[in-house]
Design a protein around this motif. Structure first.
Motif, PDB file in Angstrom:
ATOM      1  N   ASN A   1      -0.142  -0.876   7.835  1.00 19.91           N
ATOM      2  CA  ASN A   1      -0.617  -0.493   6.512  1.00 19.91           C
ATOM      3  C   ASN A   1      -2.131  -0.678   6.394  1.00 19.91           C
ATOM      4  O   ASN A   1      -2.820   0.147   5.790  1.00 19.91           O
TER       5      ASN A   1
ATOM      6  N   VAL B   1      -3.795   2.284   7.883  1.00 16.06           N
ATOM      7  CA  VAL B   1      -3.699   3.455   7.001  1.00 16.06           C
ATOM      8  C   VAL B   1      -4.717   3.323   5.866  1.00 16.06           C
ATOM      9  O   VAL B   1      -5.419   4.276   5.520  1.00 16.06           O
TER      10      VAL B   1
ATOM     11  N   ASP C   1       5.585 -12.520  -2.016  1.00 17.22           N
ATOM     12  CA  ASP C   1       5.577 -11.764  -3.264  1.00 17.22           C
ATOM     13  C   ASP C   1       4.403 -12.194  -4.150  1.00 17.22           C
ATOM     14  O   ASP C   1       3.766 -11.368  -4.803  1.00 17.22           O
ATOM     15  N   GLU C   2       4.105 -13.486  -4.138  1.00 14.76           N
ATOM     16  CA  GLU C   2       2.978 -13.976  -4.934  1.00 14.76           C
ATOM     17  C   GLU C   2       1.658 -13.369  -4.462  1.00 14.76           C
ATOM     18  O   GLU C   2       0.721 -13.224  -5.237  1.00 14.76           O
ATOM     19  N   LEU C   3       1.593 -13.049  -3.166  1.00 13.35           N
ATOM     20  CA  LEU C   3       0.379 -12.452  -2.615  1.00 13.35           C
ATOM     21  C   LEU C   3       0.422 -10.924  -2.679  1.00 13.35           C
ATOM     22  O   LEU C   3      -0.412 -10.247  -2.089  1.00 13.35           O
ATOM     23  N   ASP C   4       1.447 -10.415  -3.387  1.00 12.16           N
ATOM     24  CA  ASP C   4       1.574  -8.976  -3.567  1.00 12.16           C
ATOM     25  C   ASP C   4       1.971  -8.249  -2.281  1.00 12.16           C
ATOM     26  O   ASP C   4       1.618  -7.092  -2.086  1.00 12.16           O
ATOM     27  N   ILE C   5       2.669  -8.971  -1.399  1.00  4.48           N
ATOM     28  CA  ILE C   5       3.171  -8.329  -0.181  1.00  4.48           C
ATOM     29  C   ILE C   5       4.577  -7.815  -0.506  1.00  4.48           C
ATOM     30  O   ILE C   5       5.434  -8.582  -0.918  1.00  4.48           O
ATOM     31  N   PRO C   6       4.794  -6.520  -0.369  1.00  2.00           N
ATOM     32  CA  PRO C   6       6.057  -5.938  -0.831  1.00  2.00           C
ATOM     33  C   PRO C   6       7.237  -6.202   0.097  1.00  2.00           C
ATOM     34  O   PRO C   6       7.039  -6.565   1.258  1.00  2.00           O
ATOM     35  N   PRO C   7       8.475  -5.986  -0.396  1.00  2.00           N
ATOM     36  CA  PRO C   7       9.640  -6.033   0.488  1.00  2.00           C
ATOM     37  C   PRO C   7       9.535  -4.944   1.564  1.00  2.00           C
ATOM     38  O   PRO C   7       8.758  -3.998   1.410  1.00  2.00           O
TER      39      PRO C   7
ATOM     40  N   GLU D   1       9.754  -1.149   0.616  1.00  3.24           N
ATOM     41  CA  GLU D   1       8.603  -0.692  -0.165  1.00  3.24           C
ATOM     42  C   GLU D   1       7.340  -0.617   0.708  1.00  3.24           C
ATOM     43  O   GLU D   1       6.513   0.293   0.567  1.00  3.24           O
TER      44      GLU D   1
ATOM     45  N   MET E   1       4.935   2.528   1.410  1.00  5.57           N
ATOM     46  CA  MET E   1       3.472   2.525   1.224  1.00  5.57           C
ATOM     47  C   MET E   1       2.790   3.130   2.446  1.00  5.57           C
ATOM     48  O   MET E   1       1.828   3.889   2.328  1.00  5.57           O
TER      49      MET E   1
ATOM     50  N   ALA F   1       3.479   6.886   2.578  1.00  6.20           N
ATOM     51  CA  ALA F   1       2.777   7.586   1.492  1.00  6.20           C
ATOM     52  C   ALA F   1       1.315   7.811   1.866  1.00  6.20           C
ATOM     53  O   ALA F   1       0.700   8.790   1.441  1.00  6.20           O
ATOM     54  N   GLY F   2       0.765   6.919   2.655  1.00  5.58           N
ATOM     55  CA  GLY F   2      -0.632   7.052   3.063  1.00  5.58           C
ATOM     56  C   GLY F   2      -0.795   7.871   4.339  1.00  5.58           C
ATOM     57  O   GLY F   2      -1.901   8.003   4.851  1.00  5.58           O
TER      58      GLY F   2
END
Lengths: 166, 102
Positions: A31, A34, A101-107, A110, A114, A117-118
């Motif tokens: 990611n 990308v 999840d707290e660091l905004d790292i998705p499952p 998802e 991402m 999508a890129g």
């Protein structure tokens, strides 16, 4: 004379392991590429296939046995024997996922979305699928294909390309 | 370093990000976007405003935050800011270079 900098244009990442931390290392690398505007291919083989197997992808775990870097909150070494107990591995994996999840790292699903999508591409290894008796219908729908090793190398051409093995 | 953008002297980092996000104006955004080869549409501004909001409220600056907020989904972000959406959008929004790995 200094060499002209030549930015990396493409990365081909191979993930052969199915533990939470290995799969996430591969996902973050892909990611990240990308997001930097690079071409990125992520090729899952052997146990790495768990990351794109519908039944397993969102239930990956981190090993509590034979993992010397595992520590309790506070930094005390995790007693290996505890790793045998039922539920411990799930508990530790749950904690890891919560932190991520707290660091905004998705499952996983998802994260794969991402990447695609890129414009990043996800592939499965044919040989490993045959070994584990997996069929394409068992895999996440967003994969771009099932490749042989030869096909993987064909995709890895180009002068500013790196292959990374996780 | 100092640079003249949209008729104003702006303090910038080596890699082209505003040092003081308070020096940002819509015209600065338009000119920075022009440097990236982009013409800003209302959809771009929705993303830019949201990023500035994340920055002032000290939240994580990630693509996922933007998509979770329904401002634009990930695919749209790559279409609006081709190549490196988060970095480009942050630069145009006049906020620091994102340091997140996701």
């Amino acid at each position: 004379m200094e060499n002209e900098p030549s930015p990396l244009k493409k990365v081909c990442i191979v993930c052969s392991k199915g533990s939470l931390e290995d799969v996430y290392a591969a996902l973050v690398l892909t990611n990240g590429a990308v997001m930097e505007g690079m071409e990125a291919y992520l090729f899952f083989t052997f146990f790495g296939l768990d990351a794109i197997t519908k039944k397993q992808m969102n239930h990956l775990r981190t090993a509590t046995l034979g993992n010397p870097s595992l520590r309790m909150p506070g930094g005390v070494a995790f007693p290996s024997l505890l790793g045998f107990l039922p539920g411990v591995e799930s508990g530790v994996s749950f904690m890891m996922k919560k932190r991520m999840d707290e660091l905004d790292i998705p499952p996983v699903d998802e994260f794969l979305e991402m990447i695609t999508a890129g414009g990043g591409k996800i592939y499965a290894c044919k040989l490993a699928m045959d070994m584990f008796k997996l069929q394409k219908k068992d895999l996440w729908e967003g994969i771009s294909g099932v490749l042989t090793v030869g096909e993987f190398y064909e995709k890895s051409g180009g002068s500013s390309t790196q292959i990374i093995f996780v | 370093m100092e640079k003249i953008i949209a008729g104003k002297i702006i303090n910038m980092t080596e890699d082209g990000y505003l040092i003081k996000s308070s020096e940002w104006t819509i015209d600065v955004a338009r000119e920075l976007a022009h440097e990236e080869g982009l013409l800003l549409l209302p959809e771009h501004f929705r993303v830019i405003e949201f990023l500035r909001h994340l920055h002032t409220s000290n939240q994580n600056i990630t693509l996922r935050q933007i998509s979770k907020s329904n401002v634009a989904d990930i695919k749209t972000l790559y279409e609006l800011f081709p190549g490196a959406p988060l970095k480009k959008a942050a630069r145009i929004a006049g906020i620091p270079k994102p340091t997140s790995c996701v």
